[in-house]
Design an enzyme around this catalytic site. Structure first.
Site, mmCIF file in Angstrom:
data_model
loop_
_atom_site.group_PDB
_atom_site.id
_atom_site.type_symbol
_atom_site.label_atom_id
_atom_site.label_comp_id
_atom_site.label_asym_id
_atom_site.label_seq_id
_atom_site.Cartn_x
_atom_site.Cartn_y
_atom_site.Cartn_z
ATOM 1 N N HIS A 151 0.870 -1.181 0.000
ATOM 2 C CA HIS A 151 0.000 0.000 0.000
ATOM 3 C C HIS A 151 0.899 1.220 0.000
ATOM 4 O O HIS A 151 1.697 1.419 0.917
ATOM 5 C CB HIS A 151 -0.922 0.018 1.224
ATOM 6 C CG HIS A 151 -1.871 1.185 1.210
ATOM 7 N ND1 HIS A 151 -3.137 1.111 0.685
ATOM 8 C CD2 HIS A 151 -1.712 2.470 1.630
ATOM 9 C CE1 HIS A 151 -3.725 2.285 0.780
ATOM 10 N NE2 HIS A 151 -2.882 3.135 1.360
ATOM 11 N N CYS A 152 0.764 2.041 -1.029
ATOM 12 C CA CYS A 152 1.642 3.209 -1.177
ATOM 13 C C CYS A 152 0.932 4.460 -0.661
ATOM 14 O O CYS A 152 -0.042 4.918 -1.279
ATOM 15 C CB CYS A 152 2.019 3.393 -2.648
ATOM 16 S SG CYS A 152 3.109 4.806 -2.921
ATOM 17 N N PRO A 153 1.381 5.035 0.457
ATOM 18 C CA PRO A 153 0.721 6.238 0.975
ATOM 19 C C PRO A 153 0.882 7.436 0.062
ATOM 20 O O PRO A 153 0.021 8.320 0.028
ATOM 21 C CB PRO A 153 1.420 6.456 2.326
ATOM 22 C CG PRO A 153 2.747 5.778 2.194
ATOM 23 C CD PRO A 153 2.506 4.606 1.300
ATOM 24 N N GLY A 156 -1.691 6.830 -2.339
ATOM 25 C CA GLY A 156 -2.970 6.747 -1.649
ATOM 26 C C GLY A 156 -3.801 5.562 -2.060
ATOM 27 O O GLY A 156 -5.028 5.583 -1.959
#
Length: 300
Positions: A151-153, A156
């Protein structure tokens, strides 16, 4: 009566936009931060340097720069607002069903053979499914995701089977664009220094005085290129070893061997060139009356 669609009742943390046509993660703070960095840098560079690049360097240099920028932004937004590969949930068995049917109480895991290698499929108590190989449950979005990478912040959103090639395009093109911007800025400063009537440090000072933003953009672009370039090299390494970020961090195949090995080149080719798979959840599908009733069942 307005039809109820899948996205209206989907039980996760995801945000659906444009009536289910777009889907993204729940926290967009870092997404807007990374988008702001890109837009501000691009705006300052084009605003202060575009005219000089087009007239004093070459028009094709500016055209190439604009094409790279559009590639970065399009791949970024596509990756951020695409279903990464969410796997549909199943209804949770009621207590009555569990009492009548012992099989309704699922074991925590089952053994399968994949590519000649014995693997374990774990049961997800949130999604009520056995997670397929390479699938993992994202704690941020609260979904089981097919071929989950991470999950890439900054984007998003989850990065997984359906949007991984757009993620690779984004990080590769960002690295290239940053190096290109830095090269254009350095070239501009060099040309302005040569055009100055002064010599030595005075000529360099005049060049910076004409466009101080060029030096700032060059420094920021080189910093960004080193950061994103390192991430790009890491993903090249992962693709050469046929593993995802999640599998690499967990050491999934250290003991059993990798049943998904395709060779050093084929995994990268498949990641970039495979056709996009259809969404498993079909967010805009109209729900039947019974599906609408089930979606509001507290046991679901």
């Amino acid at each position: 009566m307005t039809a109820t669609r899948v996205y209206n009742t989907w039980p996760s943390n995801n945000i659906f936009l444009c009536r289910g046509r777009l889907i993204t993660g729940p926290d967009k703070r870092y997404f807007f931060l990374s988008l702001s960095f890109m837009l501000v840098t691009i705006s300052f560079h084009l605003g202060f340097s575009a005219d000089y690049i087009a007239h004093d360097i070459h028009p094709s240099a500016l055209a190439m720069e604009i094409w790279l920028i559009l590639l970065v932004l399009s791949s970024f937004l596509t990756c951020a607002f695409m279903d990464a590969g969410i796997i549909p949930r199943r209804s949770k068995p009621s207590e009555l069903d569990q009492n009548k049917n012992p099989l309704a109480k699922h074991p925590k895991s089952v053994k399968i053979t994949c590519g000649g290698v014995d693997m374990t499929m774990k049961y997800c108590n949130t999604c009520n499914i056995y997670r397929p190989p390479r699938c993992s449950h994202c704690s941020v979005c609260d979904n089981c995701v097919d071929k989950f990478d991470h999950h890439c912040p900054w984007i998003g959103n989850c990065v997984a089977r359906r949007n991984y090639r757009f993620f690779l395009t984004f990080i590769f093109s960002t690295t290239t664009t940053c190096l290109y911007l830095a090269a254009m800025c350095i070239t501009e400063i060099t040309f302005r220094t040569k055009d100055s009537r002064k010599e030595g440090a005075s000529a360099f000072g005049d060049a910076l005085g004409d466009n101080p933003v060029a030096l700032l953009v060059a420094l920021f672009a080189l910093f960004a290129a080193s950061a994103v370039g390192g991430l790009s090299l890491f993903h090249v390494y992962l693709n050469c070893n046929n593993v995802s970020t999640n599998e690499q961090l967990k050491g999934s195949y250290k003991k059993i061997g990798n049943p998904f090995w395709e060779g050093y080149c084929m995994y990268m080719v498949n990641s970039l060139c495979q056709s996009k798979r259809a969404s498993f959840i079909h967010p805009r599908r109209v729900l039947s009356r019974m599906e609408v009733i089930d979606s509001f069942d507290p046991d679901v």
